[in-house]
Design a protein around this motif. Structure first.
Motif, PDB file in Angstrom:
ATOM      1  N   ARG A  49       0.848  -1.195   0.000  1.00 39.46           N
ATOM      2  CA  ARG A  49       0.000   0.000   0.000  1.00 39.46           C
ATOM      3  C   ARG A  49       0.882   1.242   0.000  1.00 39.46           C
ATOM      4  O   ARG A  49       1.798   1.379   0.812  1.00 39.46           O
ATOM      5  CB  ARG A  49      -0.914   0.000   1.231  1.00 39.46           C
ATOM      6  CG  ARG A  49      -1.932   1.141   1.248  1.00 39.46           C
ATOM      7  CD  ARG A  49      -2.911   0.964   2.396  1.00 39.46           C
ATOM      8  NE  ARG A  49      -2.244   0.998   3.685  1.00 39.46           N
ATOM      9  CZ  ARG A  49      -1.983   2.123   4.350  1.00 39.46           C
ATOM     10  NH1 ARG A  49      -2.322   3.312   3.829  1.00 39.46           N
ATOM     11  NH2 ARG A  49      -1.379   2.078   5.518  1.00 39.46           N
ATOM     12  N   VAL A  50       0.579   2.160  -0.907  1.00 42.40           N
ATOM     13  CA  VAL A  50       1.383   3.373  -1.063  1.00 42.40           C
ATOM     14  C   VAL A  50       1.032   4.368   0.043  1.00 42.40           C
ATOM     15  O   VAL A  50      -0.126   4.745   0.205  1.00 42.40           O
ATOM     16  CB  VAL A  50       1.152   4.021  -2.449  1.00 42.40           C
ATOM     17  CG1 VAL A  50       1.948   5.326  -2.571  1.00 42.40           C
ATOM     18  CG2 VAL A  50       1.570   3.053  -3.556  1.00 42.40           C
ATOM     19  N   VAL A  51       2.051   4.789   0.784  1.00 46.78           N
ATOM     20  CA  VAL A  51       1.823   5.737   1.884  1.00 46.78           C
ATOM     21  C   VAL A  51       2.478   7.090   1.618  1.00 46.78           C
ATOM     22  O   VAL A  51       2.253   8.055   2.353  1.00 46.78           O
ATOM     23  CB  VAL A  51       2.345   5.176   3.215  1.00 46.78           C
ATOM     24  CG1 VAL A  51       1.522   3.965   3.629  1.00 46.78           C
ATOM     25  CG2 VAL A  51       3.831   4.822   3.132  1.00 46.78           C
ATOM     26  N   ARG A  69      -5.811   5.982 -10.442  1.00 43.44           N
ATOM     27  CA  ARG A  69      -6.302   4.618 -10.625  1.00 43.44           C
ATOM     28  C   ARG A  69      -5.983   4.108 -12.037  1.00 43.44           C
ATOM     29  O   ARG A  69      -5.881   4.894 -12.983  1.00 43.44           O
ATOM     30  CB  ARG A  69      -7.814   4.562 -10.411  1.00 43.44           C
ATOM     31  CG  ARG A  69      -8.248   4.891  -8.999  1.00 43.44           C
ATOM     32  CD  ARG A  69      -7.885   3.768  -8.031  1.00 43.44           C
ATOM     33  NE  ARG A  69      -8.436   4.035  -6.702  1.00 43.44           N
ATOM     34  CZ  ARG A  69      -7.787   4.667  -5.741  1.00 43.44           C
ATOM     35  NH1 ARG A  69      -6.543   5.105  -5.967  1.00 43.44           N
ATOM     36  NH2 ARG A  69      -8.338   4.862  -4.563  1.00 43.44           N
ATOM     37  N   PRO A  70      -5.847   2.791 -12.216  1.00 44.88           N
ATOM     38  CA  PRO A  70      -5.549   2.226 -13.542  1.00 44.88           C
ATOM     39  C   PRO A  70      -6.601   2.561 -14.589  1.00 44.88           C
ATOM     40  O   PRO A  70      -6.282   2.674 -15.777  1.00 44.88           O
ATOM     41  CB  PRO A  70      -5.495   0.716 -13.284  1.00 44.88           C
ATOM     42  CG  PRO A  70      -5.204   0.581 -11.824  1.00 44.88           C
ATOM     43  CD  PRO A  70      -5.878   1.751 -11.171  1.00 44.88           C
ATOM     44  N   ALA A  71      -7.862   2.728 -14.171  1.00 48.57           N
ATOM     45  CA  ALA A  71      -8.946   2.981 -15.118  1.00 48.57           C
ATOM     46  C   ALA A  71      -9.124   4.453 -15.459  1.00 48.57           C
ATOM     47  O   ALA A  71      -9.977   4.804 -16.277  1.00 48.57           O
ATOM     48  CB  ALA A  71     -10.263   2.427 -14.571  1.00 48.57           C
ATOM     49  N   ALA A  72      -8.315   5.331 -14.864  1.00 49.71           N
ATOM     50  CA  ALA A  72      -8.415   6.759 -15.198  1.00 49.71           C
ATOM     51  C   ALA A  72      -8.000   6.976 -16.649  1.00 49.71           C
ATOM     52  O   ALA A  72      -7.119   6.284 -17.170  1.00 49.71           O
ATOM     53  CB  ALA A  72      -7.517   7.577 -14.268  1.00 49.71           C
ATOM     54  N   THR A  73      -8.626   7.941 -17.311  1.00 45.75           N
ATOM     55  CA  THR A  73      -8.228   8.249 -18.677  1.00 45.75           C
ATOM     56  C   THR A  73      -6.887   8.974 -18.680  1.00 45.75           C
ATOM     57  O   THR A  73      -6.456   9.531 -17.669  1.00 45.75           O
ATOM     58  CB  THR A  73      -9.275   9.126 -19.383  1.00 45.75           C
ATOM     59  OG1 THR A  73      -9.320  10.414 -18.738  1.00 45.75           O
ATOM     60  CG2 THR A  73     -10.657   8.479 -19.344  1.00 45.75           C
ATOM     61  N   LEU A  88       3.307   9.564 -11.336  1.00 38.90           N
ATOM     62  CA  LEU A  88       2.267   9.243 -10.363  1.00 38.90           C
ATOM     63  C   LEU A  88       2.243   7.740 -10.096  1.00 38.90           C
ATOM     64  O   LEU A  88       2.225   6.948 -11.045  1.00 38.90           O
ATOM     65  CB  LEU A  88       0.887   9.647 -10.894  1.00 38.90           C
ATOM     66  CG  LEU A  88       0.505  11.117 -10.948  1.00 38.90           C
ATOM     67  CD1 LEU A  88      -0.810  11.264 -11.685  1.00 38.90           C
ATOM     68  CD2 LEU A  88       0.402  11.695  -9.546  1.00 38.90           C
ATOM     69  N   PRO A  89       2.217   7.323  -8.831  1.00 33.05           N
ATOM     70  CA  PRO A  89       1.962   5.916  -8.560  1.00 33.05           C
ATOM     71  C   PRO A  89       0.538   5.561  -8.997  1.00 33.05           C
ATOM     72  O   PRO A  89      -0.388   6.362  -8.832  1.00 33.05           O
ATOM     73  CB  PRO A  89       2.101   5.813  -7.033  1.00 33.05           C
ATOM     74  CG  PRO A  89       2.864   7.028  -6.622  1.00 33.05           C
ATOM     75  CD  PRO A  89       2.482   8.097  -7.602  1.00 33.05           C
ATOM     76  N   VAL A  90       0.388   4.376  -9.550  1.00 33.92           N
ATOM     77  CA  VAL A  90      -0.924   3.872  -9.947  1.00 33.92           C
ATOM     78  C   VAL A  90      -1.329   2.826  -8.916  1.00 33.92           C
ATOM     79  O   VAL A  90      -0.596   1.862  -8.683  1.00 33.92           O
ATOM     80  CB  VAL A  90      -0.880   3.253 -11.351  1.00 33.92           C
ATOM     81  CG1 VAL A  90      -2.280   2.807 -11.774  1.00 33.92           C
ATOM     82  CG2 VAL A  90      -0.311   4.249 -12.360  1.00 33.92           C
ATOM     83  N   THR A  91      -2.471   3.028  -8.279  1.00 37.77           N
ATOM     84  CA  THR A  91      -2.901   2.129  -7.207  1.00 37.77           C
ATOM     85  C   THR A  91      -4.310   1.603  -7.455  1.00 37.77           C
ATOM     86  O   THR A  91      -5.116   2.237  -8.148  1.00 37.77           O
ATOM     87  CB  THR A  91      -2.887   2.851  -5.842  1.00 37.77           C
ATOM     88  OG1 THR A  91      -3.829   3.934  -5.867  1.00 37.77           O
ATOM     89  CG2 THR A  91      -1.492   3.403  -5.527  1.00 37.77           C
ATOM     90  N   VAL A 134      -3.029  -0.249  -3.138  1.00 35.43           N
ATOM     91  CA  VAL A 134      -1.862  -1.095  -3.402  1.00 35.43           C
ATOM     92  C   VAL A 134      -1.237  -0.722  -4.737  1.00 35.43           C
ATOM     93  O   VAL A 134      -1.934  -0.531  -5.742  1.00 35.43           O
ATOM     94  CB  VAL A 134      -2.255  -2.581  -3.400  1.00 35.43           C
ATOM     95  CG1 VAL A 134      -1.075  -3.463  -3.784  1.00 35.43           C
ATOM     96  CG2 VAL A 134      -2.794  -2.975  -2.033  1.00 35.43           C
ATOM     97  N   LEU A 135       0.076  -0.612  -4.762  1.00 34.47           N
ATOM     98  CA  LEU A 135       0.815  -0.177  -5.948  1.00 34.47           C
ATOM     99  C   LEU A 135       0.630  -1.145  -7.111  1.00 34.47           C
ATOM    100  O   LEU A 135       0.849  -2.352  -6.980  1.00 34.47           O
ATOM    101  CB  LEU A 135       2.298  -0.055  -5.595  1.00 34.47           C
ATOM    102  CG  LEU A 135       3.226   0.489  -6.682  1.00 34.47           C
ATOM    103  CD1 LEU A 135       2.873   1.936  -7.015  1.00 34.47           C
ATOM    104  CD2 LEU A 135       4.685   0.384  -6.230  1.00 34.47           C
TER     105      LEU A 135
END
Length: 232
Positions: free
Chosen positions: A48-50, A101-105, A121-124, A129-130
């Motif tokens: 999990r990205v903190v 998020r992965p589903a973001a455009t 940007l980290p994708v979670t 979770v990364l």
């Protein structure tokens, strides 16, 4: 209308280096150099990205190396001064982390990057979770799209709906991502709509028009037009 846009998961990097809160300063510098990245996600537990620690976070140590800042600087930049004394990722990171998020455009991700003035940007997932990392360079990949591929989408998804034949006759040309719509149309009020939709097609750099009104067909109520149309 235009096809489904690409999303972050289509372009993100899935092989990502991350660190824990206790990662020491020197290790952070080494990892950034070895992986050629400007920032590292900080994770805990099951990934999990903190937070995120960036080159900018690390540079404060060098910035304030030469001496003690004045009182005004101490008050104005209290967070930067705290990071200047940081020894671990947990002390240096920016938290909470700005993620996507992965589903973001791609457009949504680009707006986040631009507004936050960050490069990556980290994708979670929904649990934080990364999953990967998306960068400015990743988002620019859509502009490598083939011109003919763009032209085919514009013809199929936009022109065929807004300007159907025989009422309109349009040619779609694309060069270096710039779309040109040329020909005749019946309804000029649709031009702004077409411009907006074409610019929304991924890979499009700009759109130009070379259009003229389509002549209305002659009718029995227009004898002069009918007569003129029959002259040699």
């Amino acid at each position: 209308m235009p096809g489904t846009p690409h999303i972050v998961s289509d372009v993100m990097t899935t092989t990502v280096v991350s660190v824990g809160r206790e990662a020491p300063f020197k290790e952070l510098v080494q990892l950034m150099r070895d992986w050629q990245v400007s920032a590292l996600p900080v994770v805990e537990g099951e990934g999990r990205v903190v937070g995120v620690v960036s080159e900018a976070d690390l540079l404060h140590k060098e910035e304030f190396r030469d001496g003690d800042p004045d009182r005004y600087t101490q008050l104005r930049r209290i967070n930067d001064l705290a990071k200047a004394g940081g020894l671990t990722a947990g002390e240096l990171m920016t938290s909470p982390a700005l993620t996507v998020r992965p589903a973001a455009t791609l457009a949504q991700a680009a707006r986040i990057l631009a507004r936050a003035k960050v490069k990556r940007l980290p994708v979670t997932d929904d649990l934080g979770v990364l999953q990967g990392v998306v960068s400015r360079a990743d988002l620019l990949k859509v502009f490598l799209r083939d011109d003919e591929d763009i032209a085919e989408e514009v013809r199929r998804e936009i022109v065929s709906y807004l300007f159907p034949a025989p009422g309109s006759v349009l040619r779609v040309d694309v060069h270096d991502g710039v779309v040109t719509l040329a020909g005749r149309i019946r309804d000029a009020s649709l031009i702004p709509v077409a411009a907006r939709l074409v610019r929304a097609v991924e890979g499009v750099v700009d759109v130009d028009f070379d259009l003229s009104p389509h002549p209305a067909p002659a009718t029995a109520a227009d004898p002069e037009r009918t007569s003129e149309a029959g002259r040699p």
